[in-house]
Design a protein around this motif. Structure first.
Motif, PDB file in Angstrom:
ATOM      1  N   GLU A  40       3.873   1.375  -8.548  1.00 28.07           N
ATOM      2  CA  GLU A  40       2.586   1.423  -8.289  1.00 28.07           C
ATOM      3  C   GLU A  40       2.273   0.904  -7.272  1.00 28.07           C
ATOM      4  N   THR A  41       1.488   0.957  -6.516  1.00 23.77           N
ATOM      5  CA  THR A  41       0.951   0.444  -5.187  1.00 23.77           C
ATOM      6  C   THR A  41      -0.425  -0.058  -5.215  1.00 23.77           C
ATOM      7  N   ALA A  42      -1.086  -1.074  -4.722  1.00 16.50           N
ATOM      8  CA  ALA A  42      -2.507  -1.846  -4.760  1.00 16.50           C
ATOM      9  C   ALA A  42      -3.128  -0.776  -4.443  1.00 16.50           C
ATOM     10  N   THR A  49       0.503  -1.373   0.105  1.00 15.13           N
ATOM     11  CA  THR A  49       0.215   0.081   0.246  1.00 15.13           C
ATOM     12  C   THR A  49       1.102   1.386  -0.359  1.00 15.13           C
ATOM     13  N   LEU A  50       0.335   2.393  -0.333  1.00 17.62           N
ATOM     14  CA  LEU A  50       0.721   3.565  -0.542  1.00 17.62           C
ATOM     15  C   LEU A  50       1.556   3.935   1.013  1.00 17.62           C
ATOM     16  N   GLY A  84       5.636  -7.056  -3.576  1.00 18.23           N
ATOM     17  CA  GLY A  84       4.399  -7.329  -4.357  1.00 18.23           C
ATOM     18  C   GLY A  84       3.785  -5.474  -5.125  1.00 18.23           C
ATOM     19  N   PHE A  85       4.444  -4.743  -4.526  1.00 10.53           N
ATOM     20  CA  PHE A  85       4.603  -3.375  -5.536  1.00 10.53           C
ATOM     21  C   PHE A  85       5.205  -3.810  -7.131  1.00 10.53           C
ATOM     22  N   GLY A 123      -5.231   5.275  -9.896  1.00  9.99           N
ATOM     23  CA  GLY A 123      -4.599   5.605 -11.245  1.00  9.99           C
ATOM     24  C   GLY A 123      -3.093   6.742 -10.941  1.00  9.99           C
ATOM     25  N   ARG A 124      -2.640   6.616  -9.185  1.00  9.51           N
ATOM     26  CA  ARG A 124      -1.740   7.561  -9.127  1.00  9.51           C
ATOM     27  C   ARG A 124      -0.063   6.399  -8.542  1.00  9.51           C
ATOM     28  N   VAL A 125       0.524   6.886  -8.775  1.00 12.88           N
ATOM     29  CA  VAL A 125       1.565   6.431  -9.371  1.00 12.88           C
ATOM     30  C   VAL A 125       3.078   7.324  -8.209  1.00 12.88           C
ATOM     31  N   TRP A 126       4.031   6.962  -7.892  1.00 16.42           N
ATOM     32  CA  TRP A 126       5.062   7.246  -7.511  1.00 16.42           C
ATOM     33  C   TRP A 126       6.949   6.857  -7.614  1.00 16.42           C
TER      34      TRP A 126
END
Length: 310
Positions: free
Chosen positions: A126-128, A35-36, A98-99, A134-137
């Motif tokens: 990318e998170t769960a 998760t984030l 799992g990211f 649609g948010r990536v980091w």
């Protein structure tokens, strides 16, 4: 798993990682779901626990970025490394958890308008939550003085802590009448607006494109920064350590401490024989007696005025 030469070459070998040992190394005891919230905790823990350093180059040794070598150096021996080492290890950990992980290569500018080689490694993650939001980091855990937490991969997104602010900016650079390139720049502004660069006090740190990079690409970049005579990493020892209250940096025999709250700096010139002890006390880098003596010898041979860095 696919045969070598296929999808395996595009992954980060998270299945080979001693995950428990890595998490113990960075002091993460919290949730392991992709998760984030977990990503933020892992990013902060890694940056605070694992220092930046190029000492193996100065000691005349190669810098491999295969996972077994990184686990031995950064995890088991509790040493540090530079961007390719940090990002490679962090990518393996995130993949194991799992990211979704994609490597990127960036050009370090530090306010310069010169085109420099793409020798800095960052991660697109990318998170769960990504399929729904649609948010990536962007994770930049190997810059030495970068952000403590991930930054959303979006134009104008930012993060900040204790007087330091970072933001991402997107640009489209024309390469001709029909061709253009998408570029992203990470910028920094410190407490009080101190900084170099444009009039708003923001400093351009590095610029990257969204083109995926794989281990083989980083291996080429790593070879350049660890061996090329124009690389700043082959000229003098460099170490950095981010703490909760201050950031420490060592350039040759110059030790700079920057307070995170207000950006105030203290600069001290060290004698070569003092450096190993400072590395241990301020940076958490412990060298054995033989390596410490070799480092002192290397420092004694440094030119008084190093050549300008690319």
């Amino acid at each position: 798993m696919t045969e070598r030469g296929g999808e395996t070459d595009r992954r980060w070998e998270g299945d080979l990682l001693d995950l428990d040992a890595y998490l113990a190394r960075i002091g993460h005891t919290g949730d392991r779901s992709p998760t984030l919230e977990t990503l933020r905790a892992l990013h902060r823990a890694h940056v605070l626990a694992v220092p930046f350093e190029n000492l193996e180059i100065v000691l005349g040794r190669p810098v491999p970025i295969d996972l077994p070598a990184l686990q031995d150096k950064l995890v088991r021996r509790a040493r540090g490394g530079y961007c390719f080492e940090h990002a490679r290890l962090f990518a393996a950990a995130l993949e194991r958890l799992g990211f979704g992980v994609t490597g990127l290569s960036s050009r370090v500018g530090m306010g310069s308008d010169r085109v420099r080689p793409a020798t800095h490694a960052v991660l697109r993650v990318e998170t769960a939550e990504t399929p729904d939001t649609g948010r990536v980091w962007i994770c930049d855990i190997g810059f030495g003085a970068g952000p403590l937490e991930p930054i959303e991969f979006a134009d104008g997104a930012g993060t900040g802590d204790s007087g330091r602010s970072f933001r991402l900016e997107r640009h489209v650079r024309a390469l001709g009448e029909t061709l253009a390139a998408e570029e992203w720049t990470l910028r920094e502004r410190r407490a009080g607006g101190h900084g170099e660069g444009d009039g708003d006090g923001w400093l351009d740190l590095h610029t990257f494109t969204p083109n995926p990079q794989y281990v083989v690409d980083w291996t080429v970049g790593n070879h350049y920064v660890s061996t090329h005579p124009r690389s700043p990493f082959v000229r003098r020892p460099i170490a950095q350590r981010t703490g909760p209250d201050a950031h420490h940096a060592l350039y040759g025999t110059t030790w700079v401490t920057t307070a995170r709250a207000d950006g105030s700096r203290r600069v001290r010139e060290l004698e070569p024989h003092e450096v190993p002890k400072v590395l241990e006390d301020a940076f958490g880098i412990v060298l054995d007696a033989e390596d410490g003596a070799a480092l002192v010898t290397a420092l004694e041979r440094l030119p008084a005025d190093p050549a300008p860095e690319d």
